[in-house]
Scaffold this motif. Structure first.
Motif, mmCIF file in Angstrom:
data_model
loop_
_atom_site.group_PDB
_atom_site.id
_atom_site.type_symbol
_atom_site.label_atom_id
_atom_site.label_comp_id
_atom_site.label_asym_id
_atom_site.label_seq_id
_atom_site.Cartn_x
_atom_site.Cartn_y
_atom_site.Cartn_z
ATOM 1 N N ALA A 14 12.730 -4.341 -5.449
ATOM 2 C CA ALA A 14 12.183 -2.893 -5.041
ATOM 3 C C ALA A 14 11.452 -2.379 -5.926
ATOM 4 N N SER A 15 10.318 -1.625 -5.497
ATOM 5 C CA SER A 15 9.629 -0.597 -6.336
ATOM 6 C C SER A 15 8.602 0.183 -5.443
ATOM 7 N N TYR A 51 0.816 -1.128 0.238
ATOM 8 C CA TYR A 51 -0.111 0.111 -0.204
ATOM 9 C C TYR A 51 0.937 1.217 0.166
ATOM 10 N N THR A 52 0.854 2.073 -1.174
ATOM 11 C CA THR A 52 1.881 2.769 -1.133
ATOM 12 C C THR A 52 2.211 4.052 -0.449
ATOM 13 N N TYR A 53 1.212 4.536 0.330
ATOM 14 C CA TYR A 53 1.195 5.718 1.444
ATOM 15 C C TYR A 53 2.653 5.698 2.321
ATOM 16 N N ILE A 54 2.747 4.286 2.721
ATOM 17 C CA ILE A 54 4.153 4.380 3.321
ATOM 18 C C ILE A 54 5.286 4.422 2.625
ATOM 19 N N TRP A 55 5.139 4.323 1.445
ATOM 20 C CA TRP A 55 6.585 4.622 0.530
ATOM 21 C C TRP A 55 6.630 6.140 0.063
ATOM 22 N N THR A 56 5.410 6.829 0.134
ATOM 23 C CA THR A 56 5.376 8.136 0.061
ATOM 24 C C THR A 56 5.783 8.797 1.043
ATOM 25 N N LEU A 57 5.693 8.196 2.556
ATOM 26 C CA LEU A 57 6.252 8.641 3.603
ATOM 27 C C LEU A 57 7.864 8.471 3.578
ATOM 28 N N TYR A 58 8.265 7.295 3.079
ATOM 29 C CA TYR A 58 9.730 7.091 3.088
ATOM 30 C C TYR A 58 10.419 8.170 1.872
ATOM 31 N N ASP A 59 9.485 8.293 0.841
ATOM 32 C CA ASP A 59 10.195 9.356 -0.026
ATOM 33 C C ASP A 59 10.297 10.710 0.747
ATOM 34 N N VAL A 60 9.021 11.108 1.370
ATOM 35 C CA VAL A 60 9.219 12.340 2.068
ATOM 36 C C VAL A 60 10.497 12.459 2.945
ATOM 37 N N LEU A 61 10.640 11.253 3.766
ATOM 38 C CA LEU A 61 11.969 11.499 4.597
ATOM 39 C C LEU A 61 13.261 11.589 3.849
ATOM 40 N N ARG A 62 13.361 11.002 2.737
ATOM 41 C CA ARG A 62 14.496 11.159 2.012
ATOM 42 C C ARG A 62 14.658 12.556 1.301
ATOM 43 N N ALA A 63 13.481 13.084 0.753
ATOM 44 C CA ALA A 63 13.365 14.371 0.158
ATOM 45 C C ALA A 63 13.821 15.442 1.143
ATOM 46 N N ALA A 64 13.230 15.329 2.291
ATOM 47 C CA ALA A 64 13.318 16.361 3.552
ATOM 48 C C ALA A 64 14.717 16.399 3.801
ATOM 49 N N LEU A 72 6.894 3.063 11.437
ATOM 50 C CA LEU A 72 7.616 2.960 10.174
ATOM 51 C C LEU A 72 8.654 4.079 10.005
ATOM 52 N N ALA A 73 8.102 5.250 10.147
ATOM 53 C CA ALA A 73 8.959 6.671 10.044
ATOM 54 C C ALA A 73 10.135 6.456 10.624
ATOM 55 N N ARG A 74 10.006 5.946 12.035
ATOM 56 C CA ARG A 74 11.452 5.715 12.911
ATOM 57 C C ARG A 74 12.139 4.586 12.232
ATOM 58 N N LEU A 75 11.829 3.614 11.848
ATOM 59 C CA LEU A 75 12.336 2.353 11.312
ATOM 60 C C LEU A 75 13.064 2.837 10.089
ATOM 61 N N PHE A 76 12.318 3.515 9.189
ATOM 62 C CA PHE A 76 12.807 4.113 7.760
ATOM 63 C C PHE A 76 14.225 4.616 8.158
ATOM 64 N N ASN A 77 13.916 5.817 8.852
ATOM 65 C CA ASN A 77 15.018 6.798 9.177
ATOM 66 C C ASN A 77 15.883 5.979 10.075
ATOM 67 N N GLY A 78 15.959 5.217 10.935
ATOM 68 C CA GLY A 78 17.047 4.679 11.802
ATOM 69 C C GLY A 78 17.723 3.573 11.007
ATOM 70 N N GLU A 79 16.990 2.865 9.929
ATOM 71 C CA GLU A 79 17.435 1.644 9.304
ATOM 72 C C GLU A 79 18.006 1.839 7.915
ATOM 73 N N PHE A 80 17.195 2.465 7.191
ATOM 74 C CA PHE A 80 17.336 2.535 5.710
ATOM 75 C C PHE A 80 17.939 3.878 5.309
ATOM 76 N N LEU A 81 17.633 5.056 6.107
ATOM 77 C CA LEU A 81 18.249 6.329 5.687
ATOM 78 C C LEU A 81 19.219 6.950 6.439
ATOM 79 N N LYS A 82 19.922 5.877 7.599
ATOM 80 C CA LYS A 82 20.586 6.468 8.613
ATOM 81 C C LYS A 82 21.796 7.159 8.061
ATOM 82 N N ASP A 83 22.263 7.070 6.798
ATOM 83 C CA ASP A 83 23.242 7.771 6.339
ATOM 84 C C ASP A 83 23.250 9.278 6.112
ATOM 85 N N ALA A 84 21.646 9.475 5.902
ATOM 86 C CA ALA A 84 21.472 10.900 5.605
ATOM 87 C C ALA A 84 19.941 10.919 6.101
#
Length: 439
Positions: A218-219, A174-187, A237-249
């Motif tokens: 991945a898609s 369900y794509t809203y969580i990946w919109t959240l992921y993209d928002v974190l990266r872009a922010a 999920l935002a905490r997990l994304f930021n802490g595990e998958f986006l931790k370099d930035a």
């Protein structure tokens, strides 16, 4: 905001404010004061706009907690909001209307996900750039936009803080969580902060289920290795994304948890109004089945789009009662599978009479949607000669690898297929545990 107030249903089924980029181990201090990692502080006296009487919701969402604090996290900031029709208060007002009317918040832009800010577009669509007629605010389309392109949208809108408030349904695709992921990266790229206002996982937040994504597959229906049914809320999920998958930035992330929510609770127990998160997600019952039956998007059978009960009925022309009999004989926990007939008004097999199955969930706590989806795939292939995967192997994107498809094709049974992902699921569950906000 005319369309944001339509489609409200009263569902009949069933933390604390602060920064969070890593596991919930240490105490944190936010606008409501210091709290422990697993227990949300009681909200202070209400300072935001008063609720209309009669809401009576036992769960207070992240938005309600933010309002209770007088929007302290947004003070002095130019604010953008990522939302859709589900971004409502307990008394069914849209948060864009509420924020725009409050002098304490400088709301300057709105960003819409897949299906659009007003939720009118079908799967794979959005509404484009527009202006909200109620508030005059610019509405930007984020669907299909990520990375620097999305960061540039934030810069063009001159936002300093982006608020995310959308109702999820608990499934990886369900794509809203990946919109959240993209928002974190872009922010992080744009140098803006992100505030995630939490809402319930409508199917509960118990343990995760299903296969974990292989990054080779991945898609936008799965960017990172999480379980198919993740059992988490958007803030977790935002905490997990930021802490595990986006931790370099990582993004400058603030999460505003709910109060009153229990992990075992289904949506009907929250007291909150239900707004369909997308055109084919009309009720919490739909969400309950979705993590398993959406797998039929990867086949030539209808997943029930174009009917009154999408994802609760499945079928195709030429399917007979043998499928329902075979699936029901599996004795899948918490659900009966019965024969069904339907004629979709759009999407696959539109206007044609389809035979197939209907799910009747009689024990929500025991029901395992992913195991059920696998059982239905296995029995559909065995009982209907016309069964076929989509030519693009979309099933591999949905399940997160080619393992389910190849095992079904090889004649594997449900236990063998479910057992195939057990080790990866256990690893994900261990990582997930460190980011949970509710126990």
């Amino acid at each position: 905001m005319e369309l944001s107030r339509r489609g409200l249903l009263v569902a009949g089924v069933g933390g604390a404010v602060g920064a969070g980029a890593g596991p919930a181990r240490a105490r944190s201090t936010g606008p409501t004061g210091p709290t422990g990692p697993t227990r949300a502080a009681e909200p202070p006296g209400r300072t935001g706009p008063p609720e209309r009487t009669g809401s009576g919701a036992p769960v207070r969402t992240g938005f309600q907690r933010l309002a209770d604090d007088g929007y302290g996290l947004l003070s002095g900031q130019r604010v953008g909001v990522v939302t859709n029709p589900t971004g409502i208060t307990a008394d069914a007002r849209h948060l864009v209307d509420v924020l725009h009317a409050d002098d304490r918040v400088d709301l300057v832009a709105v960003f819409g996900p897949e299906h659009g800010f007003r939720g009118t577009a079908q799967a794979g669509g959005s509404e484009g750039r527009q202006q909200d007629p109620a508030t005059g605010l610019p509405v930007y389309d984020t669907y299909g936009t990520s990375g620097k392109a999305l960061a540039d949208l934030f810069t063009a809108a001159r936002v300093q803080t982006v608020v995310f408030d959308i109702q999820d349904v608990g499934a990886r695709f369900y794509t809203y969580i990946w919109t959240l992921y993209d928002v974190l990266r872009a922010a992080a790229l744009a140098g803006v902060a992100v505030v995630v206002l939490d809402r319930p996982n409508p199917v509960g937040g118990r343990g995760p289920a299903g296969p974990v994504l292989d990054r080779a597959y991945a898609s936008f229906v799965g960017r990172e290795p999480i379980a198919l049914a993740h059992g988490m809320t958007a803030a977790e999920l935002a905490r997990l994304f930021n802490g595990e998958f986006l931790k370099d930035a990582p993004a400058r992330l603030h999460t505003v948890p709910m109060t009153g929510w229990r992990r075992e609770a289904f949506f009907g127990e929250t007291g909150l109004p239900w707004v369909p998160p997308s055109p084919n997600m009309p009720t919490p019952d739909t969400a309950l089945a979705y993590a398993g039956t959406c797998l039929f998007e990867g086949t030539n059978l209808s997943e029930g789009r174009g009917t009154a009960t999408p994802f609760e009925v499945l079928g195709a022309e030429g399917v007979d009662r043998r499928w329902a009999e075979a699936a029901d004989a599996l004795d899948l926990p918490g659900v009966w599978v019965r024969e069904a007939w339907f004629a979709p008004t759009f999407s696959k097999h539109a206007g044609r009479t389809c035979g197939g199955v209907r799910l009747v969930v009689h024990d929500r706590a025991a029901f395992d949607p992913v195991r059920t989806g696998i059982g239905l795939l296995v029995t559909a292939r065995r009982t209907w000669r016309g069964f076929a995967w989509r030519a693009d192997h979309w099933i591999d994107r949905l399940t997160g690898s080619d393992r389910v498809r190849t095992l079904v094709d090889a004649g594997a049974g449900v236990d063998e297929i479910v057992g195939d992902w057990a080790a990866g699921l256990a690893r994900f569950a261990a990582v997930r545990d460190g980011y949970l906000l509710y126990r």
